[in-house]
Design an enzyme around this catalytic site. Sequence first.
Site, mmCIF file in Angstrom:
data_model
loop_
_atom_site.group_PDB
_atom_site.id
_atom_site.type_symbol
_atom_site.label_atom_id
_atom_site.label_comp_id
_atom_site.label_asym_id
_atom_site.label_seq_id
_atom_site.Cartn_x
_atom_site.Cartn_y
_atom_site.Cartn_z
ATOM 1 N N ASP A 88 6.893 -0.849 -4.265
ATOM 2 C CA ASP A 88 8.301 -1.272 -4.222
ATOM 3 C C ASP A 88 9.049 -0.725 -5.438
ATOM 4 O O ASP A 88 10.182 -0.244 -5.321
ATOM 5 C CB ASP A 88 8.420 -2.807 -4.218
ATOM 6 C CG ASP A 88 8.526 -3.385 -2.812
ATOM 7 O OD1 ASP A 88 7.944 -2.780 -1.894
ATOM 8 O OD2 ASP A 88 9.177 -4.425 -2.639
ATOM 9 N N ASP B 58 0.041 -2.942 -16.039
ATOM 10 C CA ASP B 58 1.294 -3.267 -16.747
ATOM 11 C C ASP B 58 1.907 -2.008 -17.349
ATOM 12 O O ASP B 58 3.119 -1.778 -17.281
ATOM 13 C CB ASP B 58 1.091 -4.371 -17.803
ATOM 14 C CG ASP B 58 -0.196 -4.241 -18.584
ATOM 15 O OD1 ASP B 58 -0.966 -3.288 -18.331
ATOM 16 O OD2 ASP B 58 -0.440 -5.078 -19.476
ATOM 17 N N ASP C 35 1.099 -3.073 -3.654
ATOM 18 C CA ASP C 35 2.249 -3.721 -3.032
ATOM 19 C C ASP C 35 3.426 -3.705 -4.015
ATOM 20 O O ASP C 35 4.549 -3.312 -3.678
ATOM 21 C CB ASP C 35 1.860 -5.168 -2.668
ATOM 22 C CG ASP C 35 2.949 -5.898 -1.906
ATOM 23 O OD1 ASP C 35 3.832 -5.232 -1.339
ATOM 24 O OD2 ASP C 35 2.917 -7.150 -1.885
ATOM 25 N N TYR D 42 -5.172 -10.434 -1.002
ATOM 26 C CA TYR D 42 -4.467 -10.816 0.220
ATOM 27 C C TYR D 42 -5.428 -11.211 1.345
ATOM 28 O O TYR D 42 -5.004 -11.752 2.356
ATOM 29 C CB TYR D 42 -3.538 -9.685 0.708
ATOM 30 C CG TYR D 42 -2.396 -9.364 -0.242
ATOM 31 C CD1 TYR D 42 -2.355 -9.911 -1.518
ATOM 32 C CD2 TYR D 42 -1.368 -8.519 0.133
ATOM 33 C CE1 TYR D 42 -1.329 -9.610 -2.392
ATOM 34 C CE2 TYR D 42 -0.324 -8.221 -0.735
ATOM 35 C CZ TYR D 42 -0.317 -8.773 -2.003
ATOM 36 O OH TYR D 42 0.710 -8.479 -2.859
ATOM 37 N N LYS E 11 -6.626 -3.372 -13.853
ATOM 38 C CA LYS E 11 -6.445 -4.292 -14.985
ATOM 39 C C LYS E 11 -7.846 -4.541 -15.558
ATOM 40 O O LYS E 11 -8.334 -5.677 -15.623
ATOM 41 C CB LYS E 11 -5.776 -5.588 -14.487
ATOM 42 C CG LYS E 11 -5.356 -6.549 -15.583
ATOM 43 C CD LYS E 11 -4.180 -6.073 -16.419
ATOM 44 C CE LYS E 11 -3.901 -7.062 -17.552
ATOM 45 N NZ LYS E 11 -2.891 -6.545 -18.508
HETATM 46 C C1 IPM Z 1 4.313 -4.605 2.415
HETATM 47 C C2 IPM Z 1 4.805 -6.012 2.608
HETATM 48 C C3 IPM Z 1 3.649 -6.844 3.130
HETATM 49 C C4 IPM Z 1 2.524 -6.750 2.114
HETATM 50 C C5 IPM Z 1 3.994 -8.306 3.431
HETATM 51 C C6 IPM Z 1 5.130 -8.393 4.425
HETATM 52 C C7 IPM Z 1 2.802 -9.092 3.870
HETATM 53 O O1 IPM Z 1 5.313 -6.514 1.414
HETATM 54 O O2 IPM Z 1 3.911 -3.977 3.412
HETATM 55 O O3 IPM Z 1 4.330 -4.131 1.293
HETATM 56 O O4 IPM Z 1 2.582 -7.412 1.087
HETATM 57 O O5 IPM Z 1 1.586 -6.021 2.348
HETATM 58 MG MG MG Z 2 5.417 -5.124 -0.138
#
Ligand code: IPM
Ligand code: MG
Length: 360
Positions: free
Chosen positions: A255, A227, A251, A146, A195
């Site tokens: 989630d 994975d 990231d 990123y 990985k």
């Molecule tokens: C998170 C979000 C951010 C990230 C985005 C909004 C840039 O998805 O905080 O997880 O990927 O870090």
């Molecule tokens: Mg995120």
Amino acid sequence: MEKKIAVIKGDGIGPEIVNEALKVIEAIAQKYKHTFEYQYIDMGGASIDKYGVPLTDEAITIAKASDAVLLGSIGGDTNTSPWYQLEPTLRPEAGLLKMRKELGLFANLRPAYLYDELKGACPLKEEITEGGFDMMIMRELTGGLYFGERETKEIDGQMVAHDNLVYSESEIRRIAKRSFDIAMKRRKKVTSVDKANVLDTSRLWRKIVNEVAVDYPEVELEHMLVDNAAMQLVKDPRQFDVILTENMFGDILSDEASMVTGSIGMLSSASLREDTLGMYEPSHGSAPDIAGQNIANPIATILSAAMMLRYSFDMDEEAKNIEDAIEKVLKAGYRTVDIMSEDKQQVTCSQMGDLIVENL
Ligand code: IPM
Ligand code: MG
């Protein structure tokens, strides 16, 4: 104690949920005789609309001079919002990435656990979740894909894009150390996710994590390919205590982990560095589809505020007070719509905030 808090309400449901968190910490300030001074700054879409950029230098200066930053959420619907017609460096997310980088917030803590009270909302089978699960995802936040150099250009008549994935030893070492320190206060297990069967950055990651582990003989360390980790998270989430991983894997996995709990509206996060300054925000996004309706769940943001009290202000008792109040409200049967189930009492975002204040 006197503390300066930079407050970023943000976009979508951000302002509603931050207002509830502010209610709660103001009540804490009165109860424990603290003074919190709030400075409001903009980031993301709200900043684009006002200043044409997702984060101004002035906002960064204010954040740097504060003791902690409390954030709602930023961004809009990527398909329909005009913010996503702008060039990538001017979009809402660019503001958040810049803030993390400018403040040097390299360690992102994302707890994911199964609330006893909310077990019904968990999408996994009961035999998998029996006994609950409780993990801390430690995501490296200021390096990797990123933040690498990136470009899209034409080569031999077609468009070609690249994103650089770079990690230095020192970047890996500091997040690894922080993860082992946190594991020492938990169940003393670290699962480092990479990985390494493909990527050089992952092979370096593994080597440095092994070196750091030598200083923590009490902590059990295992390495897992990303994975496989994605699979294990739904197959047997109980096996995890601390998950240590790089920026993009963290990231994605965070989630996944939060979804597995069934209550993404309940999960907080902290972004930290070496000293006590940190940024605190819910793990969920800005949910533009339900913004302005007073139905969002403010608990993730209120729990993030509790993390702020604990990690940045060293106010353990106050943080615990908030966490206990939330538990009481859930036990009493109050739910926002996202965690609503039969026989429970549905409340709005602001009612949830009020109930938590009443139970402090
Ligand atoms: C998170 C979000 C951010 C990230 C985005 C909004 C840039 O998805 O905080 O997880 O990927 O870090
Ligand atoms: Mg995120």
